[in-house]
Enzyme design. Structure first.
Site, PDB file in Angstrom:
ATOM      1  N   ASN A 186     -33.403  30.528  41.605  1.00 14.53           N
ATOM      2  CA  ASN A 186     -33.505  31.986  41.701  1.00 14.53           C
ATOM      3  C   ASN A 186     -34.184  32.356  43.024  1.00 14.53           C
ATOM      4  OD1 ASN A 186     -36.499  32.042  41.223  1.00 14.53           O
ATOM      5  ND2 ASN A 186     -35.861  31.246  39.219  1.00 14.53           N
ATOM      6  N   LYS A 228     -43.138  40.633  25.266  1.00 11.41           N
ATOM      7  CA  LYS A 228     -43.461  39.242  25.604  1.00 11.41           C
ATOM      8  C   LYS A 228     -44.929  38.937  25.322  1.00 11.41           C
ATOM      9  CE  LYS A 228     -39.977  38.434  29.204  1.00 11.41           C
ATOM     10  NZ  LYS A 228     -39.763  38.131  30.649  1.00 11.41           N
TER      11      LYS A 228
END
Length: 421
Positions: free
Chosen positions: A223, A351
């Site tokens: 990424n 999260k």
């Protein structure tokens, strides 16, 4: 080696230049000290002025050069007292044989010798002279006296001298002298941080950068993470007094000063090293790494050759590093990061709960001004319910400034005490 220049940005150095051919190096030394961020004022003896002019040092330092003991422009004519109080460190470079003798005998018959007696700042000297003058018993006796008095002596180097002799007596290069001063202030700052810093005595592990998941020996999945935010946080934790281990994915960044760096590549290797660090002892785990969610099920042994218009690769899910560490029996204080492109705060708050974290910082990487490659960031910080701390919006700033604010947030959570009902 990289340094946090804010440590020394306000430090004041007096560079005293005495008579000797090495005085030309002192002009370069002023520039190097200024490059590091020091405020420099120059004191020159009459002997020094025979080799180089005060105007040169004034232009390089940006400050007036001091040459006279009784300065009519100074307050009450006591320029030496003002200078003595102003300095954080006095460096005499080059330090001539005559100046060393004056210091040793306690004479005060010019600006420099009087300044030496009047200052409480550390005094460093870099002797430079003929090799036989350096070896003379009187010179060595005078140096021993100065060492006993607390003066730091920077040993001269050996080599060819202007007089044609070869031996000890050359002043070290300006870059080396400036680096020694830089190191000195960093050691002093570190000692303070280890005793009084916000994370004093804490062991911190930071993950940073991307991971690479191999497809074959030459291709991989990754990424856009550059690791800049994680490296800035590692540096900020160290500056706050922590012992820091940085688990770095494949990035092109210098290791922050004082930080122990361990390079990893894949998500599996990052998890393995994270677990190892947990066994060694970890008080705070900060997961800034952009870990690949999936890896190739079977990595090809050899480079895959082009065959047709499509290539099908089977992927399997990678372990969730931060969630795995958070589930351990002896879990550290857990800090997660959420880089999102939409519904940023909603996803981050989810999260925080799902992964049982203590704190999470989130940002919108779809913004070009604070994306992966940017030197700036803006974040929102959420805390677990037990800390009863309000969310914090960290406005756009350099990643170094954001890192400092995150350290403050961690400190506040660690020191939060639930009030009795």
């Amino acid at each position: 080696m990289s340094f946090d220049l804010s440590v020394i940005s306000n430090k004041k150095i007096i560079l005293a230049v005495t008579g000797g051919i090495a005085a030309y190096k002192s002009a370069i030394l002023v520039r190097r000290l200024k490059d590091f961020g020091f405020d420099v004022r120059v004191v020159m003896t009459k002997g020094a002025q025979a080799f180089i002019t005060p105007l040169t040092f004034q232009a390089l330092s940006g400050n007036p050069v001091h040459t006279e003991l009784l300065d009519p422009e100074a307050e009450a004519g006591m320029g030496h007292i003002e200078l003595a109080r102003w300095a954080d460190l006095v460096l005499v470079a080059p330090a001539s044989c005559d100046t060393i003798a004056k210091f040793s005998a306690g004479l005060a018959n010019d600006l420099l010798s009087t300044l030496y007696l009047a200052t409480k700042a550390p005094v460093w000297i870099a002797p430079a002279m003929n090799q036989q003058m350096w070896a003379a018993k009187a010179t060595q006796r005078n140096l021993n006296t100065l060492v006993e008095d607390g003066v730091h002596v920077i040993m001269p180097e050996a080599g060819s001298q202007a007089c044609g002799d070869v031996g000890l007596g050359r002043m070290p290069e300006p870059e080396a002298l400036a680096q020694q001063i830089m190191d000195y202030f960093h050691r002093a700052q570190r000692a303070i941080a280890e005793k009084f810093g916000m994370l004093a005595g804490k062991r911190v592990v930071v993950t940073a950068g991307p991971t690479r998941e191999a497809i074959d020996p030459v291709r991989y999945i990754s990424n856009h993470s550059t690791g800049k935010m994680g490296f800035a946080i590692a540096a900020a934790c160290y500056a706050a007094g922590a012992k820091v281990t940085l688990l770095a994915g494949p990035v092109s960044l210098d290791t922050p000063n004082g930080v122990r760096r361990i390079n990893v590549s894949s998500a599996i290797k990052m998890l393995d090293e994270s677990m190892h660090q947990l066994e060694e002892g970890c008080d705070i785990f900060i997961a800034t790494a952009a870990v690949a969610d999936y890896r190739v099920a079977e990595v090809a042994e050899h480079k895959i050759k082009k065959a047709g218009d499509e290539l099908n690769v089977s992927l399997v899910k990678n372990p969730d590093i931060v969630a795995t560490i958070a589930q351990q029996t002896k879990r550290p204080f857990m800090v997660g990061f959420a880089a999102e492109t939409r519904n940023v705060e909603e996803y981050a708050a989810g999260k925080l709960v799902a992964k049982k974290l203590d704190m999470i910082a989130c940002n919108d990487v779809s913004r070009a001004d604070i994306g992966f490659a940017s030197d700036e960031n803006a974040m929102t910080v959420f805390f677990a319910d037990q800390y009863q701390l309000e969310k914090r919006d960290l406005e756009k700033a350099s990643k170094q400034d954001i890192a400092q604010q995150l350290v403050e947030a961690i400190h506040d959570a660690l020191h939060y005490e639930i009030e009795p009902v």
